[in-house]
Write a protein that holds these residues in place. Sequence first.
Motif: not given
Ligand code: BJ8
Length: 422
Positions: A76-78, A114, A117, A143-144, A147, A283-284, A309, A342, A375, A378
């Motif tokens: 993740c970009v965090f 998703c 993952i 995050t989600c 994940k 989504c990325p 991302c 995000c 997901c 998004y």
């Molecule tokens: S900052 S977008 S890289 S969390 S597609 S795993 S959100 S269920 S990727 Fe992300 Fe960091 Fe946010 Fe960016 Fe979950 Fe959706 Fe799957 Fe996702």
Amino acid sequence: NPAYTAMWEKLNLDIPAHDGLLEVLGKFYGDIYMSQQGRLQGMEYLDFVLSEVHGLRIQELQQAKEQGKKIIGTFCVFVPEEITLAAGAVHVGLCSGADAGTEEAEKLVPRNTCALIKSFIGFKLARLCPFTESCDLVVGETTCDGKKKAYEAFAEHVPMHVMEVPNTKSDAARDLFKTEVLRYMQALQQLTGTAITPQALASGIRAVNAKRRALQRLSALRSADPAPISGRDALLINQVSFYDDPERFTHSINALCDQMEERIARKEGIAPAGTPRLLLSGCPMAVPNWKLPYIMESSGAVIVGEESCIGTRNTRDLVDESQETLDGMIDALVDRYMKIDCACFTPNTERLHNVTAMAQELKADGIVHYALKFCQPYAHEAFKIEKAAREKDIPVLSVETDYSMEDAEQLKTRVEAFVEMV
Ligand code: BJ8
């Protein structure tokens, strides 16, 4: 290459399955990338990097390890690369964009998870990813829901550190994230035995800012009509930014931008002037997830930006470089990361502004919103993006898909109809 095979064996990859993967990947890349006409010469560097992604780059990682460096994998970009570099470690992106080991993955996470993952879990369980196998530490984030729960299961298979990423942008959330950045620093210092100095952090910040500036430059050049580069190639550049050496990458992308400027001055492009221009948002798209971009660009459109991302969400903001103390730099870094829009945040209204502004700056005729199946964040925001874009008279096509090719025909029909309409 026998040296590579020996290296993959040492990393405990499933050699026959891995050979099969490389073969499929090579063919897929040939069909989608090498078939393009009028590509920029600088893309040869990217072709080379991609062809050596499991070879030369992994060899470099092994050499770094021999010199005592640690390899940090992220999803993740965090997770701040600046800090990883300041600790003298190597930062690589791990999230995968292809179905692999799905059956095994579904024993660890629910089926309605998703594809992204399932893919990183599948790649690990099927022993197919030399990056994952090279990692000394894998960093997850809350995050989600998909994940954060998956990391609990994943932690039984890889050494993990999970950063708590808040869900809002309140002052308390910022404080929490700062605590988490400090905790990540501590974990890295412990792992590497290196104390992070202000000089080292300043140099990490400069290196990552330089990489982001090169990608910003590339992004801005795409406002030209005819478009100087295909969306596929630009996506590949963003994908490669997650695992190539940052300085080499920055240098190569700036050289590519020089070529793009010359091309723009000659009024040349990858597609004729007036080709329908689309912004891809959502989504990325991790490597080798090129399905939708390929469908869009073989339906008579050209992609002019990726609001994702693996795209501008990771490159839009820079860290202030004027700070001199360690604490000042960390604050600047936290401020920059808390700007990431995000969909896991609530509310996340800045994204609505960012997407529509980006579409206007890049002179996009329409937006294709992409959400991976299952997901939630998004898929929810797709409704909001449609509404925000409608208010600015920008048409939106909302797509939900995964990594399989089963829906390719159906997607193509929908995208073609959309391209005709914009
Ligand atoms: S900052 S977008 S890289 S969390 S597609 S795993 S959100 S269920 S990727 Fe992300 Fe960091 Fe946010 Fe960016 Fe979950 Fe959706 Fe799957 Fe996702």
